[in-house]
Design a protein around this motif. Structure first.
Motif, PDB file in Angstrom:
ATOM      1  N   SER A   1       3.149  -1.345 -21.080  1.00 26.77           N
ATOM      2  CA  SER A   1       2.218  -2.005 -21.991  1.00 26.77           C
ATOM      3  C   SER A   1       2.917  -2.247 -23.329  1.00 26.77           C
ATOM      4  O   SER A   1       4.087  -1.908 -23.520  1.00 26.77           O
ATOM      5  N   THR A   2       2.171  -2.794 -24.265  1.00 23.78           N
ATOM      6  CA  THR A   2       2.685  -2.948 -25.624  1.00 23.78           C
ATOM      7  C   THR A   2       2.803  -1.582 -26.284  1.00 23.78           C
ATOM      8  O   THR A   2       1.931  -0.724 -26.122  1.00 23.78           O
ATOM      9  N   ARG A   3       3.885  -1.370 -26.996  1.00 23.79           N
ATOM     10  CA  ARG A   3       4.076  -0.092 -27.690  1.00 23.79           C
ATOM     11  C   ARG A   3       3.063   0.052 -28.823  1.00 23.79           C
ATOM     12  O   ARG A   3       2.843  -0.869 -29.610  1.00 23.79           O
ATOM     13  N   ILE A   4       2.431   1.236 -28.869  1.00 21.72           N
ATOM     14  CA  ILE A   4       1.481   1.553 -29.931  1.00 21.72           C
ATOM     15  C   ILE A   4       2.023   2.754 -30.691  1.00 21.72           C
ATOM     16  O   ILE A   4       2.089   3.863 -30.157  1.00 21.72           O
ATOM     17  N   ASN A   5       2.446   2.524 -31.917  1.00 24.56           N
ATOM     18  CA  ASN A   5       3.079   3.566 -32.723  1.00 24.56           C
ATOM     19  C   ASN A   5       4.225   4.206 -31.937  1.00 24.56           C
ATOM     20  O   ASN A   5       5.203   3.534 -31.644  1.00 24.56           O
ATOM     21  N   ASN A   6       4.084   5.472 -31.531  1.00 27.40           N
ATOM     22  CA  ASN A   6       5.181   6.145 -30.838  1.00 27.40           C
ATOM     23  C   ASN A   6       4.836   6.541 -29.405  1.00 27.40           C
ATOM     24  O   ASN A   6       5.319   7.545 -28.879  1.00 27.40           O
ATOM     25  N   TYR A   7       4.003   5.733 -28.745  1.00 27.51           N
ATOM     26  CA  TYR A   7       3.763   5.956 -27.318  1.00 27.51           C
ATOM     27  C   TYR A   7       3.506   4.618 -26.638  1.00 27.51           C
ATOM     28  O   TYR A   7       3.137   3.622 -27.263  1.00 27.51           O
ATOM     29  N   ARG A   8       3.702   4.632 -25.315  1.00 20.58           N
ATOM     30  CA  ARG A   8       3.525   3.408 -24.532  1.00 20.58           C
ATOM     31  C   ARG A   8       3.229   3.775 -23.070  1.00 20.58           C
ATOM     32  O   ARG A   8       4.102   4.275 -22.367  1.00 20.58           O
ATOM     33  N   PRO A   9       2.004   3.544 -22.566  1.00 19.25           N
ATOM     34  CA  PRO A   9       1.681   3.834 -21.162  1.00 19.25           C
ATOM     35  C   PRO A   9       2.410   2.870 -20.226  1.00 19.25           C
ATOM     36  O   PRO A   9       2.789   1.754 -20.615  1.00 19.25           O
ATOM     37  N   TYR A  10       2.569   3.302 -18.978  1.00 18.93           N
ATOM     38  CA  TYR A  10       3.227   2.433 -18.004  1.00 18.93           C
ATOM     39  C   TYR A  10       2.778   2.780 -16.582  1.00 18.93           C
ATOM     40  O   TYR A  10       2.215   3.840 -16.316  1.00 18.93           O
ATOM     41  N   LEU A  11       3.065   1.858 -15.662  1.00 17.42           N
ATOM     42  CA  LEU A  11       2.876   2.044 -14.231  1.00 17.42           C
ATOM     43  C   LEU A  11       4.225   1.879 -13.540  1.00 17.42           C
ATOM     44  O   LEU A  11       5.068   1.102 -14.001  1.00 17.42           O
ATOM     45  N   VAL A  12       4.418   2.588 -12.434  1.00 19.03           N
ATOM     46  CA  VAL A  12       5.615   2.387 -11.610  1.00 19.03           C
ATOM     47  C   VAL A  12       5.166   2.158 -10.163  1.00 19.03           C
ATOM     48  O   VAL A  12       4.176   2.729  -9.704  1.00 19.03           O
ATOM     49  N   ALA A  13       5.914   1.322  -9.452  1.00 21.49           N
ATOM     50  CA  ALA A  13       5.650   1.065  -8.045  1.00 21.49           C
ATOM     51  C   ALA A  13       6.962   0.670  -7.395  1.00 21.49           C
ATOM     52  O   ALA A  13       7.816   0.028  -8.019  1.00 21.49           O
ATOM     53  N   GLY A  14       7.130   1.072  -6.134  1.00 22.53           N
ATOM     54  CA  GLY A  14       8.364   0.724  -5.457  1.00 22.53           C
ATOM     55  C   GLY A  14       8.454   1.328  -4.073  1.00 22.53           C
ATOM     56  O   GLY A  14       7.470   1.775  -3.493  1.00 22.53           O
ATOM     57  N   THR A  15       9.669   1.344  -3.553  1.00 19.17           N
ATOM     58  CA  THR A  15       9.950   1.891  -2.229  1.00 19.17           C
ATOM     59  C   THR A  15      11.013   2.971  -2.358  1.00 19.17           C
ATOM     60  O   THR A  15      11.686   3.089  -3.389  1.00 19.17           O
ATOM     61  N   TYR A  16      11.164   3.763  -1.299  1.00 19.33           N
ATOM     62  CA  TYR A  16      12.194   4.801  -1.323  1.00 19.33           C
ATOM     63  C   TYR A  16      12.704   5.061   0.091  1.00 19.33           C
ATOM     64  O   TYR A  16      12.036   4.767   1.093  1.00 19.33           O
ATOM     65  N   GLY A  17      13.897   5.602   0.162  1.00 16.16           N
ATOM     66  CA  GLY A  17      14.449   6.142   1.389  1.00 16.16           C
ATOM     67  C   GLY A  17      14.858   7.578   1.125  1.00 16.16           C
ATOM     68  O   GLY A  17      15.188   7.940  -0.010  1.00 16.16           O
ATOM     69  N   SER A  18      14.820   8.423   2.158  1.00 13.92           N
ATOM     70  CA  SER A  18      15.164   9.833   1.961  1.00 13.92           C
ATOM     71  C   SER A  18      15.925  10.365   3.163  1.00 13.92           C
ATOM     72  O   SER A  18      15.808   9.839   4.282  1.00 13.92           O
ATOM     73  N   ILE A  19      16.690  11.415   2.920  1.00 15.42           N
ATOM     74  CA  ILE A  19      17.423  12.095   3.974  1.00 15.42           C
ATOM     75  C   ILE A  19      17.327  13.598   3.734  1.00 15.42           C
ATOM     76  O   ILE A  19      17.404  14.053   2.586  1.00 15.42           O
ATOM     77  N   GLU A  20      17.125  14.358   4.803  1.00 19.51           N
ATOM     78  CA  GLU A  20      17.069  15.806   4.688  1.00 19.51           C
ATOM     79  C   GLU A  20      18.478  16.369   4.691  1.00 19.51           C
ATOM     80  O   GLU A  20      19.347  15.922   5.457  1.00 19.51           O
ATOM     81  N   LEU A  21      18.714  17.372   3.842  1.00 22.87           N
ATOM     82  CA  LEU A  21      20.061  17.916   3.699  1.00 22.87           C
ATOM     83  C   LEU A  21      20.489  18.741   4.905  1.00 22.87           C
ATOM     84  O   LEU A  21      21.634  18.663   5.338  1.00 22.87           O
ATOM     85  N   ALA A  22      19.592  19.556   5.457  1.00 23.31           N
ATOM     86  CA  ALA A  22      19.968  20.421   6.582  1.00 23.31           C
ATOM     87  C   ALA A  22      18.739  20.737   7.411  1.00 23.31           C
ATOM     88  O   ALA A  22      17.827  21.415   6.939  1.00 23.31           O
ATOM     89  N   SER A  23      18.694  20.230   8.637  1.00 22.76           N
ATOM     90  CA  SER A  23      17.577  20.524   9.532  1.00 22.76           C
ATOM     91  C   SER A  23      17.805  21.868  10.225  1.00 22.76           C
ATOM     92  O   SER A  23      18.925  22.183  10.621  1.00 22.76           O
ATOM     93  N   ARG A  24      16.727  22.630  10.364  1.00 24.10           N
ATOM     94  CA  ARG A  24      16.800  23.923  11.046  1.00 24.10           C
ATOM     95  C   ARG A  24      16.325  23.755  12.477  1.00 24.10           C
ATOM     96  O   ARG A  24      15.167  23.439  12.734  1.00 24.10           O
ATOM     97  N   LYS A  25      17.224  23.943  13.419  1.00 28.72           N
ATOM     98  CA  LYS A  25      16.903  23.794  14.831  1.00 28.72           C
ATOM     99  C   LYS A  25      16.126  25.015  15.324  1.00 28.72           C
ATOM    100  O   LYS A  25      15.998  26.016  14.648  1.00 28.72           O
TER     101      LYS A  25
END
Length: 234
Positions: free
Chosen positions: A134-158
């Protein structure tokens, strides 16, 4: 004419985003004009699974159902890369490490017998987000985020009753607010992540104890969800 003149003044004041607020000295007034900047994020999260029951009946006539009755907090840390697109939009990539776990409870339909098991999952995610500000008001500014992601697990436990696939992808949406401090921005942010991949590993040839096979067979599908509360320093 005097009334019309007064009406114009009132409407002009109401259209000003700073109307009704006392103007303050702005910290780092040109911080938003940087084409590219870095930062880091730390926070907590909870992991969840959307479970679809299969209704499978085993050789003993048992039918098991499962749920995650409570959330366990985890830890998140990441690096922020931010590219300025225009005054109301930024493009961000935030590689993040999530350390957490999930606790599942299985219950047999007829006898009420229960079985509990845990999943410890440590993920590296790479979200690609659009930040709408949004427009900055004094020393703060609200916002929204949206997007996509990919992920990988570091170590699977069998050899665990439930095993998840190491790869996932999904969408995320969140809200936050930039607070402009003298030397950096502090940005509290709440984000919701929704996995789109079926994470349930159906090939369980790794299970040494065949008595446990009834638990993964009781599930048809499992998709991930995560809630992340973070503090960004930029």
């Amino acid at each position: 004419m005097r009334k019309i003149f007064l009406l114009v003044i009132v409407l002009s004041a109401l259209s000003d985003p700073t109307y009704g607020q006392q103007q303050k000295l702005q910290n780092r007034p040109y911080a938003d004009h940087k084409i590219f900047h870095l930062g880091f994020t730390i926070g907590v999260h909870t992991q969840d699974l959307m479970l679809t029951q299969s209704g499978h009946t085993d050789e003993n006539g048992e039918v098991w159902f499962s749920e995650i009755p409570s959330y366990s907090p985890g830890f998140s840390v990441g690096i922020i890369t931010d590219l300025y697109l225009n005054r109301f939009m930024n493009l961000r990539a935030i590689p993040t490490l999530h350390l957490g776990s999930k606790n599942l409870v299985f219950k047999e339909q007829a006898s009420g017998e229960t079985f509990k098991t845990g999943l410890r999952n440590n993920y590296v995610t790479l979200p690609l987000q659009v930040k709408l500000v949004s427009t900055r008001i004094n020393n703060y500014r609200p916002y929204l985020v949206a997007g996509t992601y990919g992920s990988i697990e570091l170590a699977s436990r069998k050899n665990q009753p439930i095993l998840l696939k190491p790869y996932d992808y999904g969408v995320e949406i969140g809200i936050g607010c930039d607070f402009y401090l003298p030397y950096f921005n502090l940005c509290p942010e709440l984000k919701f992540c929704f996995g789109l991949n079926d994470m349930l590993e159906k090939d369980r040839s790794d299970l040494m104890d065949k008595e446990l096979i009834k638990y993964p067979l009781s599930l048809a599908r499992a998709t991930q969800r995560m809630i992340v509360m973070s503090f960004n320093f930029e």
